[in-house]
Design a protein around this motif. Structure first.
Motif, mmCIF file in Angstrom:
data_model
loop_
_atom_site.group_PDB
_atom_site.id
_atom_site.type_symbol
_atom_site.label_atom_id
_atom_site.label_comp_id
_atom_site.label_asym_id
_atom_site.label_seq_id
_atom_site.Cartn_x
_atom_site.Cartn_y
_atom_site.Cartn_z
ATOM 1 N N ASP A 1 5.890 3.545 -15.733
ATOM 2 C CA ASP A 1 4.595 2.886 -15.957
ATOM 3 C C ASP A 1 4.634 1.429 -15.521
ATOM 4 O O ASP A 1 3.647 0.897 -14.991
ATOM 5 C CB ASP A 1 4.197 2.982 -17.435
ATOM 6 N N ASP A 2 5.754 0.763 -15.774
ATOM 7 C CA ASP A 2 5.907 -0.626 -15.338
ATOM 8 C C ASP A 2 5.839 -0.713 -13.814
ATOM 9 O O ASP A 2 5.206 -1.615 -13.250
ATOM 10 C CB ASP A 2 7.227 -1.209 -15.825
ATOM 11 N N LEU A 3 6.498 0.231 -13.124
ATOM 12 C CA LEU A 3 6.472 0.243 -11.657
ATOM 13 C C LEU A 3 5.046 0.422 -11.149
ATOM 14 O O LEU A 3 4.626 -0.238 -10.193
ATOM 15 C CB LEU A 3 7.361 1.365 -11.123
ATOM 16 N N ASP A 4 4.293 1.317 -11.789
ATOM 17 C CA ASP A 4 2.885 1.521 -11.401
ATOM 18 C C ASP A 4 2.080 0.240 -11.596
ATOM 19 O O ASP A 4 1.236 -0.123 -10.762
ATOM 20 C CB ASP A 4 2.263 2.647 -12.232
ATOM 21 N N TYR A 5 2.333 -0.446 -12.699
ATOM 22 C CA TYR A 5 1.632 -1.698 -13.025
ATOM 23 C C TYR A 5 1.921 -2.757 -11.953
ATOM 24 O O TYR A 5 0.995 -3.391 -11.424
ATOM 25 C CB TYR A 5 2.090 -2.170 -14.403
ATOM 26 N N TYR A 6 3.195 -2.901 -11.594
ATOM 27 C CA TYR A 6 3.556 -3.918 -10.599
ATOM 28 C C TYR A 6 3.077 -3.541 -9.204
ATOM 29 O O TYR A 6 2.715 -4.415 -8.403
ATOM 30 C CB TYR A 6 5.067 -4.140 -10.598
ATOM 31 N N ALA A 7 3.062 -2.249 -8.892
ATOM 32 C CA ALA A 7 2.554 -1.815 -7.590
ATOM 33 C C ALA A 7 1.092 -2.213 -7.431
ATOM 34 O O ALA A 7 0.660 -2.643 -6.356
ATOM 35 C CB ALA A 7 2.711 -0.303 -7.447
ATOM 36 N N GLU A 8 0.330 -2.096 -8.519
ATOM 37 C CA GLU A 8 -1.091 -2.449 -8.488
ATOM 38 C C GLU A 8 -1.296 -3.947 -8.324
ATOM 39 O O GLU A 8 -2.073 -4.387 -7.461
ATOM 40 C CB GLU A 8 -1.767 -1.958 -9.770
ATOM 41 N N ILE A 9 -0.603 -4.751 -9.137
ATOM 42 C CA ILE A 9 -0.849 -6.203 -9.069
ATOM 43 C C ILE A 9 -0.273 -6.815 -7.792
ATOM 44 O O ILE A 9 -0.839 -7.775 -7.249
ATOM 45 C CB ILE A 9 -0.302 -6.932 -10.320
ATOM 46 N N LYS B 1 0.835 -1.202 0.000
ATOM 47 C CA LYS B 1 0.000 0.000 0.000
ATOM 48 C C LYS B 1 0.873 1.257 0.000
ATOM 49 O O LYS B 1 0.580 2.237 -0.692
ATOM 50 C CB LYS B 1 -0.924 -0.005 1.219
ATOM 51 N N LYS B 2 1.949 1.217 0.811
ATOM 52 C CA LYS B 2 2.835 2.373 0.895
ATOM 53 C C LYS B 2 3.504 2.657 -0.453
ATOM 54 O O LYS B 2 3.604 3.807 -0.882
ATOM 55 C CB LYS B 2 3.906 2.135 1.965
ATOM 56 N N PHE B 3 3.987 1.614 -1.120
ATOM 57 C CA PHE B 3 4.648 1.794 -2.410
ATOM 58 C C PHE B 3 3.677 2.345 -3.454
ATOM 59 O O PHE B 3 4.035 3.208 -4.255
ATOM 60 C CB PHE B 3 5.241 0.472 -2.893
ATOM 61 N N LYS B 4 2.456 1.833 -3.436
ATOM 62 C CA LYS B 4 1.472 2.313 -4.413
ATOM 63 C C LYS B 4 1.183 3.799 -4.175
ATOM 64 O O LYS B 4 1.120 4.597 -5.124
ATOM 65 C CB LYS B 4 0.179 1.503 -4.307
ATOM 66 N N ASP B 5 1.041 4.171 -2.905
ATOM 67 C CA ASP B 5 0.796 5.581 -2.586
ATOM 68 C C ASP B 5 1.979 6.452 -3.001
ATOM 69 O O ASP B 5 1.806 7.559 -3.533
ATOM 70 C CB ASP B 5 0.532 5.745 -1.086
ATOM 71 N N ALA B 6 3.189 5.950 -2.760
ATOM 72 C CA ALA B 6 4.389 6.717 -3.085
ATOM 73 C C ALA B 6 4.508 6.943 -4.587
ATOM 74 O O ALA B 6 4.775 8.067 -5.041
ATOM 75 C CB ALA B 6 5.629 5.985 -2.560
ATOM 76 N N LEU B 7 4.305 5.891 -5.372
ATOM 77 C CA LEU B 7 4.434 6.003 -6.832
ATOM 78 C C LEU B 7 3.329 6.884 -7.418
ATOM 79 O O LEU B 7 3.556 7.615 -8.383
ATOM 80 C CB LEU B 7 4.400 4.611 -7.464
ATOM 81 N N GLU B 8 2.130 6.787 -6.831
ATOM 82 C CA GLU B 8 1.031 7.617 -7.327
ATOM 83 C C GLU B 8 1.253 9.099 -7.025
ATOM 84 O O GLU B 8 0.720 9.973 -7.713
ATOM 85 C CB GLU B 8 -0.294 7.156 -6.716
#
Length: 793
Positions: free
Chosen positions: A439-447, A340-347
């Motif tokens: 974009d790849d990082l965002d994709y992996y953060a989501e999955i 969750k933290k990584f997804k928030d950070a990347l977003e």
């Protein structure tokens, strides 16, 4: 008065009588009655017989009808007999029988025999009661048997319940149980024979004593041993077995008392880290100076102390696994929180700026490793934004990462791993800028967030989606395009991945199943518009023509030929890849010879696409693995499915790939003009091209059951049919060195190893090819020796 003259007549016939004679002889002294009396008697007897037969027939017909139940519900003879026999009380059964027999006869008198003459009535009544008498004998016999069964069932039930009472009340109830059993046996009048009674009593007493003994040896073994003589219904062997169980229970109780400290680890104030120290104290017999435990330990025999050491080790191992499970559960919660933290950070990173460093410092203040990785990535991201550098995606690298995620080998963005051909392990975050974009990082953060939120659901949804992407990739772009225009190849496939992922998740949220969304025959198929993502071959064609103007080696475009037709023609499997000069000269380069030989003589399809694929694999940063090969669960399952034994797995566990190639190269050195070093290089390259050293069993898009046909085997992907062909038709290439190296496979039935291997079943040979790297390498070398172009000196 004058006398009338008289004379006496003779009874003899005179000769003056007529000459016709009659056979009727009648005493003149007889009359008609006496003369016809025998005939009259005959007719009377026949009449009596006829009347008797008529009466018998009528009575038999009526009697046969009385065997079955009557129309008004009156029971027939069969039912009366059956119900009487099922009555376990013979006295009641006899009364029941008589009552219903009389009812049946009364019914017969009223409905069936009222019109009969008295003679027939008497005959029928006599027969009926005679038959009923025979039925009664059999019925009462059945009643007595039923009484025996009921009595035994009651006795068995009583004994079982009293045995339970004995088990619950313990040794003090033993005499009471014995008296109850013997009293019940005496009450049972069905047991006439004294010997039978004794035998039955012994069985019941043994049953109860066994129940009590089984309870005591597991809960109170000392009490059992003290009162062993009271178990008089048990024989010596039975007692000895129970004593052995009691001794084991005593030993186990002792062992558990001595190791109780291990049970307390991780509970209350005893930390998991104390497990090692506590285990050591117990094994050495110190017990932290607890005198009571030391004395108990010293009471053990030397053999028991040895057993105790093993017991302690197993218990400590079980406790460690228990603690690891708890840690694993805790770790899962941590991973979810970090996802969750990584997804928030990347977003939080915008198009024109990176992630706020203060945000990173705050969110990841308790994890320096993740904080450092994200900080370094953010520095690269910020620099690229400032310098307007566009980081491109490498589709193949992303596919490999997705595969590791789908197999649960990657759970966070900072998990480190190696891809095929790599030496240094890196995380997804650390790979940013090297084939991995923002974009790849965002994709992996989501999955990865989905994976950690619900692992089971993620497996059901992402694994089929990953397979869908792999299956569709060739429809979007190809290996040829990857060589000719890698940018288009990567951009088109990554764009397809991102768009399909969005459509897939939208479909799942609408309640559609993965099968509905990923099945091309379904109306909800998310890939219906795949054509719009296909690489523009016309653009590639124009670039190729522009770059090769004036090059005489370029295959000319035919008049009216479209770009698609041109690419198909120039990469057609009927045109050797080595003949497409402008491609092979530029692309294949120094690997041209090995690729062309492999393409034409090993893989045999000989298409340009295969050549491009081979070149792509050889240009990766790879080397022959030095570490021991560890089969995946899937490989182990497939080996077991075709009958691999423990011996086969032991053989596989001993394999050394470097050594296998070394031995093979030495045995084939000089064949077909290739030196030992040539063979080492060729074997290493072919394995890299075929499998990249990732699997010893051919991979397929869909599960394949290996029964009569088998998938290719080993890192060199050897088909069993090819191996058998080499053994049969190219056996001279193996030679004495082969015979010596694989002497263990020689059967007494055959003269050589080659013959022995050839006569194995396909299944047996496949197992060897998958578990003996040296043997598989020899078959690959045999193809080089017998089919590759001879090396020019």
């Amino acid at each position: 008065m004058p006398k009338i003259p008289t004379f006496t007549s003779k009874t003899e016939m005179t000769t003056l009588s007529p000459s016709v004679k009659s056979n009727i002889q009648m005493d003149p002294g007889s009359n008609i009655y006496t003369a016809t009396k025998p005939l009259q008697n005959y007719f009377v007897n026949e009449y009596v017989k006829e009347k008797k037969l008529e009466a018998d027939n009528k009575s038999t017909l009526i009697l046969s009808d009385l065997y079955i139940n009557q129309e008004n519900g009156t029971k027939g003879l069969y039912t009366i007999q059956s119900e009487t026999a099922s009555n376990g009380n013979p006295t009641d059964a006899a009364n029941f029988f008589d009552e219903h027999i009389n009812k049946l006869w009364s019914y017969a008198e009223a409905t069936k025999i009222s019109d009969l003459d008295n003679f027939t009535k008497k005959a029928l009544e006599k027969k009926f009661y005679a038959t009923a008498g025979m039925f009664k004998v059999k019925a009462l016999e059945g009643s007595r048997n039923e009484q025996f069964k009921i009595t035994k069932k009651i006795t068995d039930d009583f004994v079982m319940k009293d045995a339970l009472a004995l088990k619950l009340n313990g040794i003090d109830y033993l005499d009471i149980y014995k008296n109850n059993v013997l009293s019940r046996i005496e009450q049972d009048t069905t047991l006439k024979d004294a010997g039978v009674k004794k035998k039955q009593a012994e069985l019941y007493l043994k049953f109860g004593q066994n129940a009590l003994a089984a309870s005591l040896v597991s809960s109170q073994p000392e009490i059992f041993k003290e009162n062993i003589d009271k178990f008089d219904a048990l024989n010596v062997d039975e007692k000895l077995k129970l004593i052995a169980v009691a001794d084991k229970t005593i030993k186990d109780q002792t062992f558990n008392t001595l190791t109780n400290a291990i049970d307390q680890v991780g509970i209350m104030d005893i930390p998991p880290a104390a497990l090692s120290k506590i285990t050591n104290e117990i094994i050495t017999g110190n017990f932290n100076n607890n005198k009571s435990l030391q004395n108990l330990y010293n009471s053990l025999t030397d053999i028991e102390k040895q057993e105790f050491s093993t017991f302690v080790a197993k218990k400590a191992r079980a406790k460690r696994n228990e603690l690891l499970f708890e840690i694993s559960s805790s770790d899962a919660a941590v991973k979810l929180e970090n996802a969750k933290k990584f997804k928030d950070a990347l977003e939080s990173a915008g198009v024109d700026k990176g992630i706020d460093q203060k945000f990173i410092d705050k969110v990841f203040q308790d994890n320096s490793e993740e904080k450092d990785q994200l900080t370094n990535m953010n520095n690269k991201l910020t620099t690229n934004i400032e310098k307007n550098i566009n980081v491109s995606s490498d589709n193949d690298k992303n596919v490999s990462i997705s595969s590791l995620i789908s197999s649960d080998e990657i759970n966070t963005l900072t998990d480190k791993f190696t891809l095929p051909g790599e030496i240094e392990a890196k995380s997804i975050v650390e790979r940013y800028g090297n084939g991995i974009s923002k974009d790849d990082l965002d994709y992996y953060a989501e999955i990865l967030l989905q994976q950690n939120e619900n692992p089971k659901q993620f497996e059901k949804t992402f694994v089929p989606f990953h397979s869908f992407l792999n299956e569709m990739s060739n429809l979007i772009s190809t290996e040829v395009i990857k060589i000719l225009d890698p940018k288009s190849y990567n951009n088109d496939l990554i764009r397809f991945r991102d768009d399909m992922y969005i459509k897939y998740n939208e479909g799942l949220k609408e309640g559609k199943t993965p099968l509905e969304l990923l099945d091309y025959k379904n109306k909800n198929f998310i890939g219906n518009d795949f054509i719009s993502y296909q690489t523009d071959k016309n653009k590639i064609f124009k670039n190729m023509m522009k770059e090769n103007v004036g090059d005489k080696t370029v295959i000319p475009k035919l008049e009216g030929e479209t770009p698609d037709e041109y690419l198909i023609r120039t990469t057609n499997k009927n045109i050797k890849a080595s003949k497409i000069n402008f491609v092979t000269d530029i692309i294949l380069g120094k690997d041209r010879d090995v690729i062309n030989n492999w393409n034409e003589h090993y893989q045999t399809d000989n298409t340009f696409e295969n050549a491009a694929k081979a070149k792509n694999r050889l240009k990766e940063d790879w080397k022959v693995p030095v570490e021991k090969y560890t089969p995946s669960d899937g490989v182990i399952k497939k080996l077991k499915a075709i009958g691999a034994t423990k011996k086969d797995f032991e053989r596989l566990n001993k394999q050394d790939l470097i050594k296998a190639i070394e031995i093979t190269a030495s045995n084939f050195a000089g064949d077909n003009g290739y030196s030992k070093e040539d063979y080492k290089k060729l074997l290493a390259q072919i394995a890299q091209i075929e499998t990249k050293y990732e699997t010893i069993i051919q991979r397929t898009d869909k599960p394949v059951t290996e029964d009569e046909e088998f998938l290719a085997s080993s890192f060199w992907q050897m088909e069993v049919a090819t191996a058998k062909d080499l053994l049969e038709n190219s056996s001279p290439v193996f030679g004495p060195m082969f015979e010596s190296t694989f002497e263990e496979y020689k059967s007494d039935k055959y003269k050589t190893v080659v013959e022995s291997l050839f006569n194995l079943s396909d299944r047996e040979l496949v197992i060897l090819l998958r578990t003996d790297f040296t043997l598989a390498a020899h078959f690959a070398a045999a193809i080089i020796s017998s089919r590759f172009n001879t090396k020019k000196t």
